[in-house]
Motif scaffolding. Structure first.
Motif, PDB file in Angstrom:
ATOM      1  N   ALA A 184       0.801  -1.213   0.000  1.00 20.92           N
ATOM      2  CA  ALA A 184       0.000   0.000   0.000  1.00 20.92           C
ATOM      3  C   ALA A 184       0.839   1.270   0.000  1.00 20.92           C
ATOM      4  CB  ALA A 184      -0.930   0.007   1.214  1.00 20.92           C
ATOM      5  N   HIS A 185       2.135   1.126   0.180  1.00 19.36           N
ATOM      6  CA  HIS A 185       3.016   2.288   0.272  1.00 19.36           C
ATOM      7  C   HIS A 185       4.162   2.195  -0.724  1.00 19.36           C
ATOM      8  CE1 HIS A 185       1.065   2.224   4.236  1.00 19.36           C
ATOM      9  NE2 HIS A 185       1.248   3.539   4.247  1.00 19.36           N
ATOM     10  N   LEU A 186       4.418   3.295  -1.394  1.00 16.00           N
ATOM     11  CA  LEU A 186       5.583   3.374  -2.280  1.00 16.00           C
ATOM     12  C   LEU A 186       6.129   4.794  -2.198  1.00 16.00           C
ATOM     13  CD1 LEU A 186       7.431   1.975  -4.319  1.00 16.00           C
ATOM     14  CD2 LEU A 186       5.946   2.827  -6.137  1.00 16.00           C
ATOM     15  N   ASN A 187       7.256   4.937  -1.518  1.00 20.41           N
ATOM     16  CA  ASN A 187       7.869   6.243  -1.356  1.00 20.41           C
ATOM     17  C   ASN A 187       8.983   6.429  -2.384  1.00 20.41           C
ATOM     18  OD1 ASN A 187       6.153   6.594   0.842  1.00 20.41           O
ATOM     19  ND2 ASN A 187       7.666   5.774   2.275  1.00 20.41           N
ATOM     20  N   LEU A 188       9.356   7.680  -2.576  1.00 20.03           N
ATOM     21  CA  LEU A 188      10.415   8.001  -3.532  1.00 20.03           C
ATOM     22  C   LEU A 188      11.423   8.911  -2.855  1.00 20.03           C
ATOM     23  CD1 LEU A 188      11.437   7.809  -6.501  1.00 20.03           C
ATOM     24  CD2 LEU A 188      10.152   9.919  -6.932  1.00 20.03           C
ATOM     25  N   ARG A 189      12.678   8.508  -2.886  1.00 23.43           N
ATOM     26  CA  ARG A 189      13.730   9.334  -2.293  1.00 23.43           C
ATOM     27  C   ARG A 189      14.673   9.804  -3.402  1.00 23.43           C
ATOM     28  NH1 ARG A 189      18.401   7.248   1.835  1.00 23.43           N
ATOM     29  NH2 ARG A 189      18.970   6.146  -0.045  1.00 23.43           N
ATOM     30  N   ILE A 190      15.046  11.064  -3.305  1.00 21.85           N
ATOM     31  CA  ILE A 190      16.044  11.603  -4.229  1.00 21.85           C
ATOM     32  C   ILE A 190      17.211  12.060  -3.372  1.00 21.85           C
ATOM     33  CG2 ILE A 190      16.498  13.124  -6.178  1.00 21.85           C
ATOM     34  CD1 ILE A 190      13.462  13.626  -6.359  1.00 21.85           C
ATOM     35  N   LYS A 191      18.368  11.418  -3.551  1.00 24.05           N
ATOM     36  CA  LYS A 191      19.502  11.642  -2.651  1.00 24.05           C
ATOM     37  C   LYS A 191      20.084  13.042  -2.746  1.00 24.05           C
ATOM     38  CE  LYS A 191      21.671   7.172  -1.872  1.00 24.05           C
ATOM     39  NZ  LYS A 191      22.824   6.344  -2.234  1.00 24.05           N
ATOM     40  N   SER A 192      20.364  13.494  -3.887  1.00 25.79           N
ATOM     41  CA  SER A 192      21.032  14.778  -4.071  1.00 25.79           C
ATOM     42  C   SER A 192      20.409  15.443  -5.285  1.00 25.79           C
ATOM     43  CB  SER A 192      22.532  14.552  -4.266  1.00 25.79           C
ATOM     44  OG  SER A 192      23.188  15.773  -4.524  1.00 25.79           O
ATOM     45  N   VAL A 193      19.431  16.298  -5.021  1.00 27.35           N
ATOM     46  CA  VAL A 193      18.620  16.801  -6.134  1.00 27.35           C
ATOM     47  C   VAL A 193      19.425  17.704  -7.060  1.00 27.35           C
ATOM     48  CG1 VAL A 193      16.433  16.571  -4.910  1.00 27.35           C
ATOM     49  CG2 VAL A 193      17.721  18.721  -4.755  1.00 27.35           C
ATOM     50  N   GLU A 194      19.031  17.659  -8.327  1.00 27.00           N
ATOM     51  CA  GLU A 194      19.620  18.501  -9.366  1.00 27.00           C
ATOM     52  C   GLU A 194      18.524  19.421  -9.914  1.00 27.00           C
ATOM     53  OE1 GLU A 194      22.765  18.426 -10.496  1.00 27.00           O
ATOM     54  OE2 GLU A 194      23.456  16.753  -9.248  1.00 27.00           O
ATOM     55  N   PRO A 195      18.898  20.502 -10.571  1.00 28.97           N
ATOM     56  CA  PRO A 195      17.872  21.415 -11.110  1.00 28.97           C
ATOM     57  C   PRO A 195      16.893  20.719 -12.057  1.00 28.97           C
ATOM     58  CG  PRO A 195      20.031  22.460 -11.162  1.00 28.97           C
ATOM     59  CD  PRO A 195      20.263  21.036 -10.745  1.00 28.97           C
ATOM     60  N   GLU A 196      17.384  19.754 -12.816  1.00 27.43           N
ATOM     61  CA  GLU A 196      16.493  19.080 -13.783  1.00 27.43           C
ATOM     62  C   GLU A 196      15.482  18.145 -13.113  1.00 27.43           C
ATOM     63  OE1 GLU A 196      19.820  18.842 -13.725  1.00 27.43           O
ATOM     64  OE2 GLU A 196      20.500  16.766 -14.080  1.00 27.43           O
ATOM     65  N   ASP A 197      15.615  17.990 -11.797  1.00 30.48           N
ATOM     66  CA  ASP A 197      14.633  17.175 -11.067  1.00 30.48           C
ATOM     67  C   ASP A 197      13.356  17.957 -10.777  1.00 30.48           C
ATOM     68  OD1 ASP A 197      17.264  15.642  -9.069  1.00 30.48           O
ATOM     69  OD2 ASP A 197      16.545  15.194 -11.104  1.00 30.48           O
ATOM     70  N   SER A 198      13.380  19.250 -11.034  1.00 29.74           N
ATOM     71  CA  SER A 198      12.174  20.050 -10.838  1.00 29.74           C
ATOM     72  C   SER A 198      11.079  19.534 -11.771  1.00 29.74           C
ATOM     73  CB  SER A 198      12.437  21.524 -11.149  1.00 29.74           C
ATOM     74  OG  SER A 198      13.350  22.067 -10.226  1.00 29.74           O
ATOM     75  N   ALA A 199       9.991  19.103 -11.178  1.00 31.52           N
ATOM     76  CA  ALA A 199       8.918  18.469 -11.960  1.00 31.52           C
ATOM     77  C   ALA A 199       7.777  18.153 -11.002  1.00 31.52           C
ATOM     78  CB  ALA A 199       9.404  17.177 -12.624  1.00 31.52           C
ATOM     79  N   VAL A 200       6.723  17.595 -11.570  1.00 26.11           N
ATOM     80  CA  VAL A 200       5.647  17.032 -10.753  1.00 26.11           C
ATOM     81  C   VAL A 200       5.809  15.520 -10.777  1.00 26.11           C
ATOM     82  CG1 VAL A 200       3.170  16.778 -10.458  1.00 26.11           C
ATOM     83  CG2 VAL A 200       4.105  18.951 -11.295  1.00 26.11           C
ATOM     84  N   TYR A 201       5.799  14.932  -9.588  1.00 26.13           N
ATOM     85  CA  TYR A 201       5.930  13.484  -9.467  1.00 26.13           C
ATOM     86  C   TYR A 201       4.576  12.912  -9.066  1.00 26.13           C
ATOM     87  CZ  TYR A 201      10.861  14.377  -9.834  1.00 26.13           C
ATOM     88  OH  TYR A 201      12.090  14.776 -10.300  1.00 26.13           O
ATOM     89  N   LEU A 202       4.125  11.952  -9.866  1.00 26.88           N
ATOM     90  CA  LEU A 202       2.813  11.356  -9.608  1.00 26.88           C
ATOM     91  C   LEU A 202       2.930   9.900  -9.244  1.00 26.88           C
ATOM     92  CD1 LEU A 202       1.881  13.480 -12.360  1.00 26.88           C
ATOM     93  CD2 LEU A 202      -0.087  13.002 -10.953  1.00 26.88           C
ATOM     94  N   CYS A 203       2.226   9.551  -8.211  1.00 30.54           N
ATOM     95  CA  CYS A 203       2.128   8.167  -7.768  1.00 30.54           C
ATOM     96  C   CYS A 203       0.837   7.593  -8.326  1.00 30.54           C
ATOM     97  CB  CYS A 203       2.120   8.136  -6.247  1.00 30.54           C
ATOM     98  SG  CYS A 203       1.949   6.493  -5.530  1.00 30.54           S
TER      99      CYS A 203
END
Lengths: 113, 114
Positions: free
Chosen positions: A72-91
């Protein structure tokens, strides 16, 4: 039937920081996904889990890592964000693996300064 | 990389009229193509999918889509719409038939006027 819940709704951070997004589905589905909506508004698959097991891992940078404690759970971790990671993340979740029915959360908007 | 273009953000039609929703895809390999519909306050539901064979694929509720390889298109059609067809329609492409590596277009919102 309820839905797919994501937290936070928005997150603003600086380059190099670590971020975590949470996703929970109360639909009793076996499969969960993380999608990234790019600048052209296209939704692209990142990861897919079925019963806590990784079944799809698209070509995403290694700083992205999904984490599933139960189906029932799915998390997302981003270790060291970069500018190109700017976005909308949908589960999303679906009853099976075939994508016959897909239920999306409202998304987490990440802004990397 | 795969991508999908749905050029029409909104389409308004009268009940009983025909409907065509445009979709163009970009993918270097063999594409697997899908159309989904999202009714208000519901999840996405698969309408139809194309893997191979007859380029005209029949879906649920009278919808059909035609795969035209030369045009990289997969337009969705319905001969006569009903008010209940008001929804958002998403075209998607995948490198496999499993439907677990989809890339979605931005969607086309359809409003059917009574």
């Amino acid at each position: 039937e309820t839905a797919v819940f994501q937290t936070p709704n928005y997150h603003v951070t600086q380059v190099g920081n670590e971020v975590s997004f949470n996703c929970k589905q109360t639909l009793g589905h076996d499969t969960m996904y993380w999608y990234k909506q790019d600048s052209k508004k296209l939704l692209k698959i990142m990861f897919s889990y079925n019963n806590k097991q990784l079944i799809v891992n698209e070509t995403v940078p290694r700083r992205f890592s999904p984490q599933s404690s139960d189906k029932a759970h799915l998390n997302l971790r981003i270790k060291s964000v970069e500018p190109e990671d700017s976005a909308v993340y949908l589960c999303a979740s679906s009853p099976g693996q075939g994508g016959e029915r897909l239920f999306f959360g409202h998304g987490t908007k990440l802004s990397v300064l | 990389a795969q991508s999908v273009t749905q050029p029409d953000a909104r389409v308004t039609v009268s009940e009983g009229a025909s409907l065509q929703l445009r979709c163009k895809y970009s993918y270097s390999g063999t594409p697997y193509l899908f159309w989904y519909v999202q009714y208000p306050r519901q999840g996405l539901q698969l309408l139809l999918k194309y893997y191979s064979g007859d380029p005209v694929v029949q879906g649920v509720n009278g919808f059909e889509a035609e795969f035209i390889k030369s045009n990289s298109s997969f337009h969705l059609r319905k001969a006569s719409v009903h008010w209940s067809d008001s929804a958002v329609y998403f075209c998607a492409v995948s490198p496999n038939s499993a439907g677990n590596k989809l890339t979605f277009g931005i969607g086309t919102r359809v409003l059917v006027r009574p």
